[in-house]
Each structure stands twice: as C-alpha cells, then as structure tokens.
Design an enzyme around this catalytic site. Sequence first.
Site, mmCIF file in Angstrom:
data_model
loop_
_atom_site.group_PDB
_atom_site.id
_atom_site.type_symbol
_atom_site.label_atom_id
_atom_site.label_comp_id
_atom_site.label_asym_id
_atom_site.label_seq_id
_atom_site.Cartn_x
_atom_site.Cartn_y
_atom_site.Cartn_z
ATOM 1 N N LYS A 92 13.265 21.963 -15.901
ATOM 2 C CA LYS A 92 13.593 21.400 -17.226
ATOM 3 C C LYS A 92 12.280 21.161 -17.975
ATOM 4 O O LYS A 92 11.626 22.127 -18.360
ATOM 5 C CB LYS A 92 14.455 20.161 -17.034
ATOM 6 C CG LYS A 92 15.834 20.567 -16.466
ATOM 7 C CD LYS A 92 16.759 19.436 -16.113
ATOM 8 C CE LYS A 92 18.110 19.997 -15.689
ATOM 9 N NZ LYS A 92 18.974 19.008 -15.043
ATOM 10 N N ARG B 152 23.852 18.627 -27.624
ATOM 11 C CA ARG B 152 22.640 17.984 -27.120
ATOM 12 C C ARG B 152 21.427 18.753 -27.608
ATOM 13 O O ARG B 152 21.333 19.961 -27.401
ATOM 14 C CB ARG B 152 22.728 17.990 -25.586
ATOM 15 C CG ARG B 152 21.744 17.115 -24.892
ATOM 16 C CD ARG B 152 21.972 17.156 -23.398
ATOM 17 N NE ARG B 152 21.586 18.450 -22.829
ATOM 18 C CZ ARG B 152 21.483 18.701 -21.532
ATOM 19 N NH1 ARG B 152 21.770 17.754 -20.657
ATOM 20 N NH2 ARG B 152 21.120 19.878 -21.086
HETATM 21 C C1 PLP Z 1 19.985 19.547 -14.091
HETATM 22 C C2 PLP Z 1 20.448 18.453 -13.207
HETATM 23 C C3 PLP Z 1 20.704 18.692 -11.854
HETATM 24 C C4 PLP Z 1 20.618 20.098 -11.313
HETATM 25 O O1 PLP Z 1 20.725 20.193 -9.950
HETATM 26 P P1 PLP Z 1 20.477 21.631 -9.274
HETATM 27 O O2 PLP Z 1 20.619 21.405 -7.843
HETATM 28 O O3 PLP Z 1 19.098 22.065 -9.706
HETATM 29 O O4 PLP Z 1 21.489 22.565 -9.841
HETATM 30 C C5 PLP Z 1 21.060 17.623 -11.058
HETATM 31 N N1 PLP Z 1 21.176 16.366 -11.575
HETATM 32 C C6 PLP Z 1 20.951 16.110 -12.886
HETATM 33 C C7 PLP Z 1 21.078 14.730 -13.414
HETATM 34 C C8 PLP Z 1 20.597 17.159 -13.734
HETATM 35 O O5 PLP Z 1 20.398 16.915 -15.027
#
Ligand code: PLP
Length: 412
Positions: free
Chosen positions: A225, A374
């Site tokens: 991210k 968003r």
């Molecule tokens: C993006 C996100 C994830 C992603 O988890 P992955 O295992 O990488 O798919 C998990 N928790 C939150 C709060 C997120 O925003």
Amino acid sequence: MDRGAAEALDRADPLAAFRDEFDVPGGGALYMDGNSLGRPPAAVIAAVSRAVEEWRTALVGGWASWVDLPEAVGDRLGRLLGAGPGQMLVCDSTTVNLYKLASAVVADRPRRATIITEAGDFPTDRYVLQGIAEATGRRLVLLDPEPDGSSLLASLEAVLDSDTALVCLSHVHYRSARRVDPAAVTAAVHRAGGLVLWDLAHSAGAVPVDLDGWDVDLAVGCTYKYLNAGPGAPGFLYVNRKVQDRLRQPIWGWFGNADQFQMAPDYRPAPGVGSYLTGTPSVVGLQAVAAALEVIERAGVAALWEKSQRLTDLLVRLIDDLLVPIGASLASPPNAGDRGCHVSVAHPLAWPWCRALVERDRVVADFRTPDAIRLGPAPLYTRFVDCYDAVEAMREVFDEGFDTSSGRRRVT
Ligand SMILES: *Cc1c(COP(=O)(O)O)cnc(C)c1O
C-alpha cells in the site's frame, strides 16, 4: 478554494521531488488509490531486476544471503515503525501473519474464551478471527462499527473483562480512515489481562507508528500500500520481545525451527522472532520491500505524515465545496488528527459513480460497500493539484450523469 491555491501548495511541498522517482505516466486517469496498491518507485523496478539477475547467476548459492532477508528487512522496517531490532519480520501475507499471531494468543490463554474485533473491520481480519474462534471454540465479539476513536475505546471498555483473550483492531480503518490511539486501547486491554493485535495495513508509510512506545504486543501489515513494494509483496509482523518466547505460532515450518538445516525429527522453535517464520521467503518480494523502504527512509515518516494531513485536509475542503451540495457526505473523521491518509465520501450512488469515474478515464478510486468512494492520495507522489482535479472530476462526472440502474444491486 481554486486550483491556483493547490498549485501553490505543490510549489511549497518539500516532498515534491519524490514524484520524479515514480513511474507516473502523463495524462489518463488520476490515481487516487495509493492506499490499495502503491505506484512502483524506479528503485523497486531496478531492485526486482537485480534480484532476478542474482537468481540467474547465483542460483542456489544465493540463499547464503537471501536466508536472512525476512529478519534484516524486518529490522529495517521496524526502524520506521518504532520497533527495536529483533521484533519484526517481513514474511508471508498479512492474512497469514494475522492467523499466526492471533492463534498464538488464543492458545496462550486457554481459560479466556473471548476474541474481540470490530464489526466493520477489514474482511480478511474478521474471517481469520471467525475461523480461529470456530476451530478453538471461542466467542467472537464484534464491536459496533464506530466512526471515531474515542467511542471505539468506550465500546471496547464496555465488553473487556477477565474472559478477554485477544483484541484485534485496525490502527487506521480501511473504510473511514478513522485512527485510534493504540497506546490507550492497548493499556485498556492489558488492564483486562488480554493482548492486542494491531493491523497497520493503512498506517505503514503514511502515519506515525511507535510500536515499542505504545507498548503494543503484536502487529501485522502490508508492504504494497503506502510502502510501494508491489502487488503481493510480503507482509510484516511484529512480536514484542516481552511475549516472543511465551507465545507459539501454529505453523511449524522449517524456517521457524531452531536449527533449520539439521532436519531434525521434531520441531523446536527458534529463539526470538525467528520462530514466527514459516517456510521459504519471497526473495524477489523482499528485495522490492528493501528498495521501497529506502525511498520512505529518505523522505522521513514525519514529512510524510505532515503532507498526508495536508492532502486529506484539502480533500475534505473540496468535498465540502463541490460534493456535499450534490448529496454526498464525508464518511471520514473531519480532523486530520483523527484519521489516516485517505478520505471516504458517502453517496447513495457511490457504486455507479465510482465506476463511471474509472470508465471515463478520470479518477481511479475504490468503491467500498455499501456506499463509499475512497480517495487515497499517497504523500510520496500525489500532488495537491491531483486532489483538486480528482474532486472536480468527481463533480463533473456526477453532473454529466451515468447509468444508475446497474448500481442499485450493489448498493445495499
Ligand atoms: C489490505 C489489507 C489486508 C490485506 O491482507 P492480504 O493478506 O495482503 O491480502 C489486510 N488487512 C487490512 C486492514 C487491509 O487493509
């Protein structure tokens, strides 16, 4: 608020030059989705090619240096997130790390039957906790989705008791961007005898994090991210030194074993954070994370946070001016001090509107069910003028009109 004011903010922006380190094509839609998938820094593109070249030339001999990457890159990320060395790993996915750490806490507290999370938290987090609760006969308590941090603490305190094993929450909420005070929440859970697991997916690389200072027990998060390490780059985990040897994660892989290459008949956990590894790490992904962190280190978390607040403040002002008059409302905390680095706009037609923005090549944003768009500017490469243009494009597309018939199915 006019475009000239946004341009003036860009001229005064001390981080402005970082945009040149990203591969930003001219024209096309405005990318307001850096909180879903960050853009590639040139340094990451180069690091990935170097990693592939290492693989080509070193072959299996490469493991001599690759094997330490999860801990080395973890320590490096730890410096950005307030974690002293030996407490952080870059490995597996956020989902898998969450499973490992949450399971470890539940197993450590056999006489406590309650896991607490928030009803509106990110789906993967809730699903993992549901799965653990079902497999271990625990009770999952869902707090009402609350827009602001102080009411979250109050509703948490109302359910915390001597039966609480684990509380799992997001530092910055994926939908509203609501930011809670992890020190206050962690202290409250500790008073009840529980442990806290923080999800930092929407914090790392955008807002200040002080894991040791907040006395956090456990944390997980993503590197793709705001950290810009690329799709599927490995996640991270933090296990406070105080609980490392007491907790035991459930995936007993050879990388977490005390002597990996002895190939011993039985599993014996490695000392320290190493026991939270599982299997072969994603070497190309780890080199991408290392290169991505170097960019963040040079920018500095304080400067990133400073700009994050000003970007989202600008979005909030523009939403008030241009979108509230057409029936939208701010679905994020109005004060920068209470939110992370994105802003959500609620509108009954959010889904068809968001789709029209993408289809007409104007703005790439995320629709978040049931009714929010968003906007996630990224302080390293999003300009103030991009925020201005994005909100203006949202208003223009709304005024042009779009097919709302197919949207209703998604708007629940
Ligand atoms: C993006 C996100 C994830 C992603 O988890 P992955 O295992 O990488 O798919 C998990 N928790 C939150 C709060 C997120 O925003």
